[in-house]
Design a protein around this motif. Structure first.
Motif, PDB file in Angstrom:
ATOM      1  N   HIS A 157      -8.032   7.255   9.778  1.00 43.89           N
ATOM      2  CA  HIS A 157      -6.963   6.751   8.905  1.00 43.89           C
ATOM      3  C   HIS A 157      -6.846   5.225   9.030  1.00 43.89           C
ATOM      4  CE1 HIS A 157      -2.823   7.049   7.043  1.00 43.89           C
ATOM      5  NE2 HIS A 157      -2.662   5.935   7.741  1.00 43.89           N
ATOM      6  N   HIS A 161      -7.660   2.062   6.365  1.00 38.67           N
ATOM      7  CA  HIS A 161      -6.749   0.946   6.055  1.00 38.67           C
ATOM      8  C   HIS A 161      -7.489  -0.387   6.139  1.00 38.67           C
ATOM      9  CE1 HIS A 161      -2.949   2.765   5.335  1.00 38.67           C
ATOM     10  NE2 HIS A 161      -2.649   3.123   6.582  1.00 38.67           N
ATOM     11  N   HIS A 167      -2.094   4.214   1.415  1.00 40.88           N
ATOM     12  CA  HIS A 167      -1.654   5.600   1.599  1.00 40.88           C
ATOM     13  C   HIS A 167      -1.761   6.398   0.297  1.00 40.88           C
ATOM     14  CE1 HIS A 167       0.835   4.374   5.327  1.00 40.88           C
ATOM     15  NE2 HIS A 167      -0.337   4.863   5.682  1.00 40.88           N
TER      16      HIS A 167
HETATM   17 ZN   LIG Z   1      -1.282   4.422   7.435  1.00 43.99          ZN
END
Ligand SMILES: [Zn+2]
Length: 302
Positions: A157, A161, A167
């Motif tokens: 995750h 980013h 998101h």
């Molecule tokens: Zn995040």
């Protein structure tokens, strides 16, 4: 005889003066306008805006360096497995470096935000606009919570980013803002990474805001040259042509990606009596993303 010589001399001086006036004194101004200019390099609409923070975000190359500092074995292993997952699914490659593009640090202190445990933080720390891209030169990952899942979902995750991904409001997606073990990377993001990084890691010099004006036998040229590529351009040369005859060469320094330079030339002597066309050419030793934008032709207006 004497008078004849004097008159001859006076006539000679008069002719020379007229010629001088004609050749050297600006009698009229001629402006040039663009009639032909190469199109800029475009990637088209990848629909990246919904997935990424900004449009077309990428690192300079598909080979991205990383450094892991002061992390537990478990967090280090999770991070390396996250790199493996991305390497498996995409054309990206990650390699360790002492001067990394992605810095991974760890923190064992628990962080809470709005009643939720923060698992990690990650994102690009340096973004430069370059052509159609948002170039990421550095990113950072802070791994806080150790993942309890079989998959390194927190590290993946945060890595997404850093690669520019935002998101996604889908609990089954790895980019959902709350971590769960059954989350997966969506295919659109995988495809977008592969498409964005399929463009080679090259510079791309291009002309912007150019104009030319002739006053008599003299030429003034203004131009902006930008590097819209992913890496620094080598030292290059700009050639100025008046009706296909080279009238000026200008040395151009190395430009970092996303950087540009304004160049103004005044009173460039042009030999031709009347000029219809001014051409500007960037001569670079590098393979560029596009060579179409290295040449611009200006014609007399009106
Ligand atoms: Zn995040």
């Amino acid at each position: 005889m004497g008078a004849k010589l004097v008159f001859g001399l006076i006539f000679f001086i008069f002719v020379v003066a007229l010629l001088t006036l004609y050749w050297f004194v600006p009698l009229s101004e001629t402006q040039f306008i663009v009639t032909q200019s190469g199109s800029n390099f475009t990637i088209g609409d990848l629909g990246s805006l919904e997935l990424q923070f900004y449009e077309n975000m990428r690192f300079p190359s598909n080979r991205i360096s990383y450094g892991i500092d002061k992390c537990t074995l478990k967090k280090t292993d999770d991070m390396l497995r996250a790199f493996d997952i991305l390497e498996d699914k995409t054309i990206l490659e990650f390699y360790p470096s002492s001067n990394p593009e992605i810095s991974i640090v760890c923190d064992s202190r628990t962080k809470i935000d709005g009643g939720l445990f923060i698992a990690g933080e990650g994102g690009p720390t340096n973004i430069t606009e370059s052509g159609d891209f948002h170039l990421i030169s550095h990113g950072q990952i802070l791994l806080i919570k150790e993942s309890d899942c079989p998959n390194p979902n927190i590290a993946t995750h945060e890595l997404m980013h850093v690669l520019g991904f935002d998101h996604i409001p889908n609990p089954k997606d790895i980019m959902y803002n709350i971590s769960r073990c059954d989350q997966k990377i969506n295919n659109e993001s995988i495809n977008l990474i592969n498409e964005i990084y399929s463009i080679p890691s090259a510079p791309d010099l291009a002309f912007h805001d150019f104009s030319a004006i002739m006053h008599g036998k003299y030429l003034d040229v203004n131009m902006t040259v930008k590097n819209e590529g992913f890496v620094s351009s080598p030292k290059s040369v700009i050639e100025v042509y008046a009706d296909n005859k080279l009238v000026k060469k200008i040395d151009l320094i190395s430009l970092d990606a996303g950087h540009g330079r304004i160049i103004s030339l005044t009173n460039v002597w042009v030999k031709q009596i009347s000029v219809d066309q001014i051409e500007l050419v960037i001569v670079s030793s590098a393979e560029e993303l596009s060579n179409e934008n290295n040449r611009v032709v200006l014609h007399i207006s009106g």
